[in-house]
Structure formats: structure tokens, C-alpha cells
Design an enzyme around this catalytic site. Structure first.
Site, PDB file in Angstrom:
ATOM      1  N   SER A 202       0.849  -1.191   0.000  1.00  0.00           N
ATOM      2  CA  SER A 202       0.000   0.000   0.000  1.00  0.00           C
ATOM      3  C   SER A 202       0.880   1.235   0.000  1.00  0.00           C
ATOM      4  CB  SER A 202      -0.911   0.009   1.222  1.00  0.00           C
ATOM      5  OG  SER A 202      -1.799   1.099   1.188  1.00  0.00           O
ATOM      6  N   CYS A 330      -7.928   0.806  11.039  1.00  0.00           N
ATOM      7  CA  CYS A 330      -9.017   0.365  10.159  1.00  0.00           C
ATOM      8  C   CYS A 330     -10.217  -0.132  10.944  1.00  0.00           C
ATOM      9  CB  CYS A 330      -8.507  -0.730   9.225  1.00  0.00           C
ATOM     10  SG  CYS A 330      -7.128  -0.203   8.203  1.00  0.00           S
TER      11      CYS A 330
END
Length: 390
Positions: A202, A330
């Protein structure tokens, strides 16, 4: 009135955008063409994507043709953790083994039936139990197994023995995925050295933009037959949809920047992290650094202060201008007890107070000193408040 000084120590959640990345993205945003068009404008857009693909491939020692761009690390994990991830000509996987301390994108994002998923336990430092894995693979000798073990834990920084995992799994004919999102850019990541079949990345963890990631296959002999996003033929048919050229270009620029001087930056961050830990132990002698005996990322440490809850402490730090976090970023902004610490056997009341410091490319010695000073102040205030309420 001048804005209050802020100290950002939450790089494992996301890194500030590097200025050189922003410059590349602004240029790419102005390209008018669609990368699938054959005219000059389309070819210019395509060139940006392929240049970035080369840079991301170099970042992890892979071939550019095996890099597939996605919307981020979560989509990348969802894509690869499918029974249809396989070597060409082989049948689908029938079992999935995942580490107990994996990121939620692995624990909740795979595409296997729940009854064929098993958890690889970890020890008190958060390191996977290789003996358990070896024994379980031997029991499952007739099954096609996919194993997913992250390279570095996002909460504690613990580095997993992924190369040893790969050797065990390959000896039994299985495949290995590693989530390298937190490790890449902080420690060397090389696919051949790790021996994995696929890894995921990412951009926003390394100073790139949010909303762009990648799947990297070890070779063109590895395929994902069940495609997650279907439509046109973009990304060699693996991921349909018009490419986000600016984000892809930014990812390439961030990968290039993170790879340059990687060893020197790791040493710098390790020195700052160790200094921060030392300051913490000095001002709060009963503070516990979690997983400190494991080999860790150079930029990360998790700690807890007995008697203090993370939710209260994080708000107090934030009011003093220090950005820390608790667990994964998250979880919709919620502060909850970490599944990682539960798996490690951390005592529940201590786990409820766990916080994380993670450093990065903009972190300075002054930031570390300010953290220590603020820690002393915040802990003093919270202890006093707790005593008065007793």
C-alpha cells in the site's frame, strides 16, 4: 493567532505525503488521456503507469509484469486470498491458514468458507509458532493449502519469519502470501529472499497517496483465476476499471523515494525509536513496552501504562498536540482491545491501555523529546485525576 504545534507519531496508520510524490501526482493529474487509448495522449498516460510499475517492482525485487495495481492493501488482500490463487495447472486451494495477528483485511477479507480457515497461533512476542505450522501442514498433506503471514505487525512492529514459513509451506506443496504493507520502506523487502508466492503493498504507508496499492506475484506461473473486479481488460484482466493514473504515478515515486537510502533511514528511525522508549521508561518507570523482545520494525513500539485506558490517554495526548494511535487504524475510529494483544496473551487490563508510537520520514529528535515531555505531563494529570476519583 499561530496554530498549535502538532507532533505526528502515527506513520503506521498513514504517512504524510512526500513533496516529490505530490509533484509527480500534480503532473499526472493534468494528463488528459485514458491509458487504454492508442493516441498520443493515451500513450503518455500509459507511460506513467508502466514507469510506476517498474519502480514498484524494483522496490520489492520483482518483475514489473507481475505487479498489479489495486485501490489499496485491503483490496489487494481480498484479491489474492482466494481459493483460486494457484500455480498454473493446479487445482484450487482447499485450506487457508492465517496468522493470529494478521491485519483485519486478511482476517475478514479472504474469500474462503469459514470452515476451512485455521489460525496459526503466536507466542508472547507475537511471533508465529513454526512448530504448530509444520505439524499442521503434515496433517493436511492431502490438502491444497494457502498460508498468509504478514511480514511486520502494524501494532507492535514484530517481524515474522516469513522466509521460514515459505520453506515449510512449499515443502508441502502449498502457497504463501505475505502482507508487506507495514514492512515495505522500513526494512528491505525482496521477493526472492522471502520466497513467497505473492505479496501485497500500500502506497500511503511509505509517503505515497491513499487509495492505491498493489499485488505482486512471484512469477507468471502464479494466477488468480477468480477475479475480484471484473469488466475491461485493465491490469492484464486482473483488476478492471480505468486506472487511477495520478495515484499510480505517486505510488511509483514513493517507492523510489523509500528505496533510496533505506538502510540509513532505518538506522535513523531505530535510533529515534530507542530514544523514545528510553524517555518513556524514564518518565513512567512502570510503562510496559509490548513485544520488545521480538525483532521489530525500526520505527515502531507499542506500550501500555498500568491503570490507564488507551481511549482516555489518546485524547489527552491529542489535546497536547501529539498524534498517537491504539491498534489498527481500520476500525472506524474506535478504540477497542486489540486482537493482536489478545493473541499474544497480554493481560486484558494492560491491553486496554495499549498505544502505539510509529515514526517516519518527517520525524525529528525534537518530536521524540516532545513526546517524552508530553507523556510525563499527561500521565501525571491522568494519575492525579484517577486518584481523586477513587
Amino acid at each position: 493567532m499561530a496554530a498549535a504545534q502538532r507532533t505526528y507519531l502515527d506513520y503506521n496508520a498513514t504517512s504524510p505525503l512526500r513533496p516529490e510524490v505530490a509533484a509527480v501526482m500534480v503532473r499526472a493529474l493534468q494528463l488528459p488521456g485514458n491509458a487504454s487509448s492508442v493516441h498520443a495522449e493515451g500513450r503518455a498516460a500509459r507511460a506513467e503507469i508502466e514507469d510506476a510499475r517498474q519502480k514498484v517492482a524494483r522496490f520489492v525485487g520483482a518483475k514489473a509484469k507481475n505487479v498489479i495495481f489495486t485501490s489499496g492493501g485491503t483490496e489487494a488482500a481480498n484479491m489474492v486470498l482466494s481459493p483460486s490463487l494457484r500455480r498454473l495447472g493446479q487445482p484450487d486451494a482447499t485450506l487457508l491458514f492465517v496468522g493470529a495477528t494478521e491485519h483485519p483485511c486478511v482476517l475478514n477479507g479472504h474469500r474462503f468458507p469459514a470452515d476451512v480457515v485455521e489460525t496459526v497461533p503466536v507466542d508472547g512476542q507475537g511471533i508465529v509458532d513454526l512448530a504448530w505450522l509444520k505439524a499442521r501442514l503434515e496433517q493436511a498433506s492431502e490438502e491444497r493449502v494457502l498460508v498468509s503471514i504478514l511480514l511486520a505487525n502494524n501494532e507492535t512492529g514484530a517481524l515474522q519469519p516469513v522466509a521460514e514459513v515459505a520453506r515449510l509451506v512449499h515443502a508441502h506443496g502449498g502457497l504463501v502470501h505475505t502482507d508487506a504493507v507495514q514492512a515495505a520502506g522500513k526494512v528491505p523487502v525482496d521477493m526472492a529472499t522471502l520466497g513467497v508466492d505473492v505479496l501485497t503493498l500500500s502506497a500511503h504507508k511509505i509517503g505515497g497517496p491513499k487509495g492505491i496499492g498493489a499485488v505482486v506475484l512471484a512469477s507468471d506461473q502464479i494466477e488468480i483465476a477468480d477475479r475480484l473486479i471484473r469488466g475491461g481488460g485493465q491490469e492484464k484482466g486482473y483488476r478492471a476499471g480505468t486506472e487511477n493514473i495520478a495515484a499510480i504515478a505517486g505510488f511509483g515515486a514513493a517507492a523510489e523515494a523509500a528505496l533510496a537510502g533505506l538502510d540509513e533511514e532505518a538506522a535513523r528511525l531505530r535510533g529515534l525509536r530507542d530514544e523514545a522508549e528510553a524517555h518513556l521508561r524514564r518518565v513512567v518507570p512502570d510503562a510496559v513496552v509490548i513485544g520488545s523482545e521480538a525483532e521489530r520494525l525500526p520505527n515502531t513500539f507499542a506500550f501500555a501504562i498500568p491503570g490507564l485506558k488507551a481511549e482516555t490517554a489518546l485524547i489527552a495526548f491529542d489535546l497536547e498536540g501529539i498524534a498517537l494511535s491504539s491498534g489498527s487504524a481500520c476500525s472506524s475510529g474506535k478504540v477497542r482491545r486489540s486482537h493482536v494483544l489478545d493473541a499474544m496473551g497480554v493481560e486484558p487490563t494492560l491491553a486496554e491501555g495499549a498505544m502505539r508510537v510509529s515514526l517516519g520520514w518527517k520525524t525529528t529528535k525534537e518530536d521524540v523529546i516532545r513526546f517524552a515531555e508530553t507523556c510525563e505531563k499527561v500521565v501525571g494529570i491522568l494519575y492525579k485525576r484517577k486518584a481523586s476519583a477513587a
